[in-house]
Design an enzyme around this catalytic site. Structure first.
Site, short mmCIF file in Angstrom:
data_model
loop_
_atom_site.label_atom_id
_atom_site.label_comp_id
_atom_site.label_asym_id
_atom_site.label_seq_id
_atom_site.Cartn_x
_atom_site.Cartn_y
_atom_site.Cartn_z
N GLU A 423 0.88 -1.18 0.00
CA GLU A 423 0.00 0.00 0.00
C GLU A 423 0.90 1.21 0.00
OE1 GLU A 423 -3.53 0.36 2.48
OE2 GLU A 423 -2.94 -1.52 3.40
N GLU A 432 4.45 9.19 -2.05
CA GLU A 432 4.91 8.54 -0.82
C GLU A 432 6.06 7.59 -1.11
OE1 GLU A 432 1.58 7.19 1.52
OE2 GLU A 432 0.66 9.16 1.49
#
Lengths: 624, 624
Positions: A423, A432
């Site tokens: 994820e 990210e």
């Protein structure tokens, strides 16, 4: 004493606030005082006592109305100077009463610079919370043949007012709806603008028989729903109430007031019924209302250790894990043919396993497809793994799941993986550090192994949002305008269709392939009004988890019911004015060095901005 | 080792610095390194050792030349990435050598955004003094039929480079003169811009018999004079020296270098002779060179007590006192007819007498006109009056001159004055509070008394000045952009004729008349290039001392040989781009309250700025 409405009556009548003139409409300052001092005799007799209603009610339930005659840009110097005096005087009175806001009259004529300056002086001077709401007509009055300004003109007046006031966040708009129904086009101007209030006149209401004889056209009802949904106050104006030409009708007695509130009640009831009929928010939506248009710094995957609450929030997003499960199922079926299902064990590594949501998802997928699975759950966060350990024991996964506490990029895996799941997607796809993390884990993936996600693309869209601009400005640091934020966009006008920006694919063909990116995008805005303001850019992503399973927020194909991601917001230090049909050209760079990743961005058309966040001077994502 | 020039030879030859390429022109980086690290083998062999010449000479006598092949915006991604690597590498090398500047190649093609970003990254990163000089061709090469960009295009490239770099003051221009004589029009772009160097090619020189066989056309000589006068370096380029197409000719031996410097000497001698023939500055001008384009805060007449040196400086301005004397003479003749000259004594008050310059001037006027005079010399500054006391005694003025130490606005005069004289004029007319001071002394003037000055007007003019913009920005406070400054403007392009702004007349008709002012001015710029940048406004004044005697700095009628006043500079927070023939609309306010006087200003066309200095948030002149 009779000049203003009896506020008590209205508050008793169940409204939030009333709009009242502050000074008798016939009063004119006779002296032009020097040095900003006011003559006491001149102002006092015309103002209602500050003890009626109670001071606390003035503050909470009254919006002041500045005299319509005031013309701060009159070519007649005497009128202009008188206007300056009166304007200051009325605002000072409103300030003394701690009113929450005053409505400013619509600018007259074709110049309003001095008006804007005087409003700005007040806003700068008074550090209190009082707002000024500039009244802007929406549409032409049905019964008025005077040629008024067009809606484009009015937006330009507002825009120039705002620029002269240096985007002061206490300067807002009140839209005065003069038509039975304003056109979509005229409304277009006001999305993304700070519309404090929407005025409906009683003669916009239609009459029918039955329980509630007063009602509005469906169009206006929808409009009101939109405004209520954007924290805009609804003001009902009895027609002679707010028109300067009927000002003398203010000279009424209290009993006339009393009958007026009775006259207004059916209108108020109808608006209340519109509010009550609004679609209720889902529990999920309700929990996020408080986060609308609130700016958060972008996540630092290697600096921050996620908290328990964050995992709980993530794990609630069932739809997201359903898509992951679909992707894993398909990958398992692709790697292991039915006839070998009982022989071959697929090695799956969960990168950033946290409390194990993807471990569970993977095991479910193995179960559904009848494939044998061996799972390595890798995470840096020891605290989160504790919960996974426990689960492993209680669920009897001990033989299947191995839990490893380490940074996946530096893990010496005992065997190579068939499938790598993580994820890692940020709301802008790569923000990210998914590219860097998946590069780092590439050596533990078999040559023909599968990465889930297998690719992702960021998307960009120019937006107008006075709310977000003010939120950035409120941080009072010039570099904040060069910082990318995560936010749940709400009071925003999206000005053009999204365009794809940067794409990353995994596993990479060559490890030498750089994760730096540079791209120029050109947006044409055909549907905006004559001109509009661009405050910055919204960022989204769309990811291919595996083959046809995608997950994302890009509006045209956003995965429904997924709520794990907000949007990115890239501000512009100076908002840019763009005309209809002209091109907005923007350059984005994804930059990397040995310690960090960051974005730089700049506009080169219709005007040229600086390159924002040069050398990550405002912010970056740290690699360690 | 042979790739770059032998710098020692040139320095021996009497030049300030030489321009040398930093890396072999044939070198290309073979690897695209990750994370900004460079491969040592790739870069080292091509750079000349940093020990030859000595490190200190690199710093003082060498300007680097970045490779011409570098194309940071190439559509070919490989070339672009190679270019980024090489660009960083060459600049890092230049930085290591502590070069004072590097010349950047002219942008290629029709996009240069990434180029500007990479330059900006370097400038932001390196907090040292190294400058980057962007090379911009001036005119078309006479022998080149390739269609190049127009000068307008080149200015736009530069302007966009500058905007993308957020007006970095270490980014400058090198003009490369390709013609025998550039047109006036093409030069117009570069006034007010930071032109670091001006390149003349050897083939621009003409040949004649005699002592100095090489010389330049008169046009270019004038140009060089202009540039020398504006701190621009002159670079002489042997034609094959700086042309990328002939790069291989760099591969010469030291003896070839030796002969080259002999070839160049006549050109250098000619430029030196131009420098020597420049008009020498007067002593007064020389003393002020150091103050060119230096910003000073506006004077606080009631906060600051002038120092002895200030008086000495003021008193040097003989021409100013001559004009005062002419005005006083005329006033004396008007008040006292010849036949009563021996009977009537005129009472004259000097407001702000200081060390007595205007007292002497008044007595001289009385002497010249044969009128009897009684002088009251009033000043707050006790220190300055000490010198006046002494003078009074030594000159035998005891019966004529009374010295009063007080604030003239609060002085209880024993008798009313026929004439009031004061040196109250600021460089913007009313900015040193002349209106307020003369209002305050009005009650000590007879009804038909004369005020000298009797009126004054401020004037305004839009200017381009990258120098002044940088000087404001260097103060690193956003409010500095809303501050009015006093400065001796030098590196400034004046973009339109001056226009009058505010006028004050004394004595006032009515004391109620306000000293607040508001005026909108519209400037049309017919003579500027296609577009230009407005960084702010220059302010001047013109005063009528009495009848036809005027004194002022407004360029069209400035009093010659007067040097007491510099100019005002009102910055704009965001410089505004204005196109030829379009209108620049600016609003100015003079604001007053009981404690201070200040200006506010804002632009409303072609775009809208904020109102600068709202409520005196940046600066003001204190009334007490």
């Amino acid at each position: 004493m009779k000049h203003i409405l009896d506020t008590n009556l209205y508050i008793g009548g169940g409204v939030d606030f009333v709009v009242v003139p502050l000074i008798s409409p016939t009063y004119r300052p006779s002296v032009v005082p020097q040095f900003g001092s006011f003559s006491l005799e001149a102002s006092l007799p015309f103002a209602k006592s500050d003890l009626d209603p109670l001071p606390s009610l003035w503050n909470t339930h009254v919006v002041g109305q500045i005299s319509e005659w005031i013309d701060l840009d009159s070519p007649d110097e005497k009128l202009r100077k008188n206007s300056e005096t009166a304007f200051k005087q009325e605002l000072a009175w409103a300030s003394y009463l701690s009113l929450r806001a005053c409505i400013l009259p619509t600018p007259k004529g074709d110049t309003w610079t001095n008006y804007a300056r005087c409003a700005n002086q007040f806003l700068q001077e008074h550090l209190k919370e009082m707002q000024l709401w500039l009244r802007i007509p929406l549409g032409k009055p049905d019964d008025d043949s005077k040629t008024l300004q067009t809606q484009d003109d009015y937006w330009k007046i507002w825009n120039s007012f705002r620029l002269l006031s240096d985007h002061n966040s206490k300067l807002l708009v009140t839209l005065d709806n003069l038509n039975t129904m304003p056109s979509d086009n005229s409304l277009n101007h006001w999305y993304g603008e700070p519309v404090a209030a929407f005025i409906i006149h009683t003669d916009s209401f239609l009459t029918r028989d039955g329980d509630n004889p007063k009602h509005l056209s469906e169009g206006i009802q929808k409009l009101i729903t939109y405004f209520l949904n954007h924290y805009t106050q609804i003001i009902i104006s009895e027609n002679q109430l707010n028109c300067s030409k009927d000002e003398e009708s203010h000279l009424e007695t209290n009993s006339a007031e009393d009958s007026r509130i009775h006259r207004l009640l059916p209108y108020i009831d109808h608006v209340r019924s519109i509010y009550q009929q609004m679609d209720p928010l889902s529990e999920q939506e309700r929990s996020q209302v408080a986060f609308r248009d609130v700016l958060h710094p972008i996540l630092q995957p290697f600096k921050e250790i996620s908290q328990s609450m964050v995992y709980s929030e993530q794990e609630k997003d069932e739809k997201k894990y359903m898509e992951y499960k679909r992707a894993i199922c398909q990958a398992l079926l692709d790697r292991v043919p039915d006839e070998e299902a009982s022989v071959i064990t697929t090695v799956l590594v969960v990168v950033g396993a946290g409390r194990g949501a993807l471990v569970r998802t993977s095991l479910q997928a193995a179960n559904e497809t009848g494939r044998k699975l061996k799972v390595y759950a890798v995470d840096r966060n020891l605290n989160a793994l504790a919960s996974l350990y426990k689960q492993r024991e209680s669920m009897g996964w001990n033989d299947i799941v191995t839990v490893i506490q380490t940074d996946a990029r530096h893990w010496n895996a005992p065997e190579k993986a068939d499938i790598l799941v993580g994820e890692l997607l940020g709301c802008f796809g790569d923000n990210e550090l998914a590219p860097e993390i998946l590069d780092g884990t590439r050596r533990i993936l078999k040559k023909d192994g599968i990465s889930i996600p297998s690719s992702y693309t960021s998307f960009l869209q120019p937006v107008k949002s006075s709310k977000l601009y003010s939120a950035v400005k409120a941080k009072e640091q010039i570099l904040t305008f060069e910082t990318a934020f995560v936010t749940k966009m709400h009071n925003v006008a999206r000005l053009a269709p999204c365009q794809p920006l940067f794409t990353f694919t995994h596993p990479k063909r060559s490890i030498k392939e750089s994760n730096r990116r540079y791209r120029k995008l050109q947006f044409v805005m055909p549907d905006v009004p004559e001109s509009t303001m661009v405050h910055g850019f919204a960022g989204y992503f769309d990811a291919t988890l595996y083959k046809d399973v995608h997950l994302g927020t890009e509006p045209s194909k956003a995965t429904p019911d997924v709520f794990s991601w907000d949007e990115m917001y890239f501000p512009l230090r100076e908002p840019i004015c763009v005309h209809r049909g002209s091109t907005l050209e923007v350059h984005f760079w994804r930059c990397c060095d040995s310690t960090k990743v960051w974005y730089e961005w700049g506009v080169t058309s219709p005007s040229t901005s600086l390159v924002h966040n040069c050398n990550a001077r405002a912010d970056c994502v740290w690699l360690n």
